[in-house]
Design an enzyme around this catalytic site. Structure first.
Site, PDB file in Angstrom:
ATOM      1  N   LYS A 111       9.408  17.129  11.053  1.00 39.73           N
ATOM      2  CA  LYS A 111      10.659  16.420  11.747  1.00 39.73           C
ATOM      3  C   LYS A 111      12.101  16.750  11.425  1.00 39.73           C
ATOM      4  CE  LYS A 111      11.246  12.108  14.226  1.00 39.73           C
ATOM      5  NZ  LYS A 111      10.832  10.519  14.309  1.00 39.73           N
ATOM      6  N   SER A 115       9.570   9.072  19.026  1.00 39.36           N
ATOM      7  CA  SER A 115      10.611   9.975  18.858  1.00 39.36           C
ATOM      8  C   SER A 115      10.164  11.171  18.171  1.00 39.36           C
ATOM      9  CB  SER A 115      11.840   9.552  17.908  1.00 39.36           C
ATOM     10  OG  SER A 115      11.107   9.207  16.664  1.00 39.36           O
ATOM     11  N   SER A 143       6.751   5.817  16.677  1.00 38.53           N
ATOM     12  CA  SER A 143       7.197   7.104  16.783  1.00 38.53           C
ATOM     13  C   SER A 143       6.147   8.232  16.440  1.00 38.53           C
ATOM     14  CB  SER A 143       8.545   7.440  16.326  1.00 38.53           C
ATOM     15  OG  SER A 143       9.399   6.702  16.964  1.00 38.53           O
TER      16      SER A 143
END
Length: 488
Positions: free
Chosen positions: A80, A155, A179
């Protein structure tokens, strides 16, 4: 060798260690797959093909010479875009950090480097991890591999979609209010949010420090078990990591549900979509049939979870993001020559709409005269939520509930209504507020062919028990999901 991308993490590990194929074969298969499906999914902000191939070549040479770093040497992993890798851009999918190149490795990255993993930075995300759909990235919108007209969750949507689309078998995300678990659920894969303090946050760009956790995604449960064992442990760089707490993967074993006390939330309190409710009731009946002791839990503080979470998270984000001001970090716009103008112009141009909204909410709740009324009261309510979890775990071994109240919604469906978007995390935020571990497990498809996920939660530092229950759930045929080969 061209279809190696279809293998599970466990099959990849076995294949590399038996010399059935090389890391270069594996990476070539993934790169071919990425070229085919990435234009439709948009999971990555960048792919450096030469660097990835060079890393695979080095791994293969280590194996040939008998100097493999570990049994995982040569396996690619997506990262990420808010986890720092030395020399790589870490933008948090934000214009304000668009050109920031990290000068150091996060602790989790160093641990993976020591084992020989190959990195695929940078998986797309909601800007600064603020969102539930990966529509808040400053650069692109990521799509769900099961239906590209729908969101992948957020997210960590890029990390989840990359695994679900077969572009990589494992990835790392961060979980502040759901998330990791919410996108894992909507993309039909596995995603773990560990106990707070179990994995170092050093090198994770902070959103809300008392809630953030790094965790793994995987296309099978073995990936989650292996990665958690590698990543967990105390870290002198992060004083919130727990001491004297170790996880042993060999203690994770699938037993039977007979005699296991499973807590279920009352369905009427959860406001679930019909397809999710049907699956929830189906699994409840199945566990009862297999001998589990089902207990319905009255979660009296559940209704406070969203307001409490958003008061605490936004307050901490307003503090954490104050450093991005054009002076200390981030994009600089000189403005009209005055210092105040430089701050205002830099932050106005650098931050997106959702980040600005949360900074304003957080700044208001921390402001003089309102601190006790909002932030202070939210912290008291957080203690009540944690105590309620403590009382649950006096009665049950684990809690089972849907991860998301619905399947993946369509792109743009909730972008104009922030409250509806925030409610997408209603079933996951309490876990972060209490600091307990939880995993989202695949649980079959809806009638529309969209993944449904179930979340298992256990008490603090009970990841061995949590992952054992996940293994037991994995054995139930009704939970099986095949990841999509055709991306439409």
């Amino acid at each position: 060798m061209s279809e190696l991308y279809k293998l599970t993490f466990a099959e990849i590990k076995a294949g590399l260690n038996s010399n059935a194929f090389t890391s270069n074969d594996l990476v070539q298969s993934y790169l071919t797959r990425i070229k085919l499906v990435e234009p439709k999914i948009k999971a990555f902000l960048a792919i450096n093909e030469d660097k990835i191939l060079a890393a695979a070549k080095e791994s293969d040479e280590r194996r040939k010479s008998g100097k493999a770093k570990s049994i995982w040497d040569g396996i690619p992993i997506a990262i990420k875009d808010n986890i720092c890798i030395d020399g790589e851009i870490t933008s948090c999918s934000s214009k304000i950090l668009e050109n920031f190149r990290s000068p150091y490795d996060a602790t989790v990255i160093q641990k993976l480097k020591d084992k020989g993993f190959i990195f695929l930075p940078r998986a797309n995300m909601d800007e600064f991890a603020m969102g539930s759909s990966t529509e808040n990235s400053a650069f692109q919108v990521t799509r769900n591999p099961f239906d590209t007209s729908r969101i992948p969750g957020g997210s960590s949507g890029g990390s989840a979609a990359a695994v679900a689309a077969g572009m990589v078998s494992v990835s790392l995300g961060s979980d502040t209010g759901g998330s990791i678990r919410q996108p894992a659920s909507l993309c039909g894969i596995w995603g773990l949010k560990p106990t707070y303090g179990r994995i170092s946050r050093y090198g994770l760009v902070a959103y809300a420090s008392s809630l953030d956790q790094i965790g793994p995604f995987g296309n099978d449960l073995d990936a989650i078990v292996d990665l958690f064992e590698i990543l967990q442990g105390a870290d002198p760089h992060d004083q919130t990591t727990a001491k004297d707490k170790s996880f042993f993967s060999n203690k994770v074993e699938a037993r039977t549900w007979k005699g296991v006390k499973v807590g279920f939330m009352k369905s009427k309190d959860l406001n679930l979509d019909p397809s999710v409710l049907k699956k929830y009731e189906e699994i409840k009946a199945k566990l009862r049939e297999e001998g589990a002791e089902i207990k319905e839990l009255d979660f009296s503080t559940f209704k406070y979870s969203i307001p409490v979470y958003y008061l605490i998270a936004t307050a901490e984000c307003s503090s954490n993001l104050s450093r991005f001001d054009g002076i200390r970090y981030g994009l600089r716009d000189e403005g009209k020559g005055r210092l105040e103008d430089l701050y205002v112009e830099s932050r106005s141009k650098g931050f997106g709409k959702e980040v600005k909204r949360r900074i304003l909410l957080g700044t208001f709740s921390l402001s003089s005269g309102y601190y006790d009324a909002y932030y202070g009261k939210a912290q008291k309510a957080r203690v009540m939520i944690k105590k309620e979890y403590d009382s649950f775990f006096q009665e049950v071994d684990c809690i089972l509930q849907p991860t998301s109240p619905s399947t993946a919604f369509t792109l743009g469906e909730k972008t104009k209504d922030p409250i509806q978007m925030y409610l997408a995390d209603v079933l996951t935020t309490t876990v972060n507020l209490a600091g307990v571990p939880a995993i989202s497990c695949p649980a079959g498809l809806s009638s529309e062919g969209l993944p449904i996920g179930l979340q298992i939660t256990c008490n603090h530092f009970e990841e061995e028990k949590l992952l054992s229950f996940a293994k037991m759930l994995e054995k139930i045929p009704e939970t099986k999901i095949s990841l999509p080969d055709e991306i439409r």
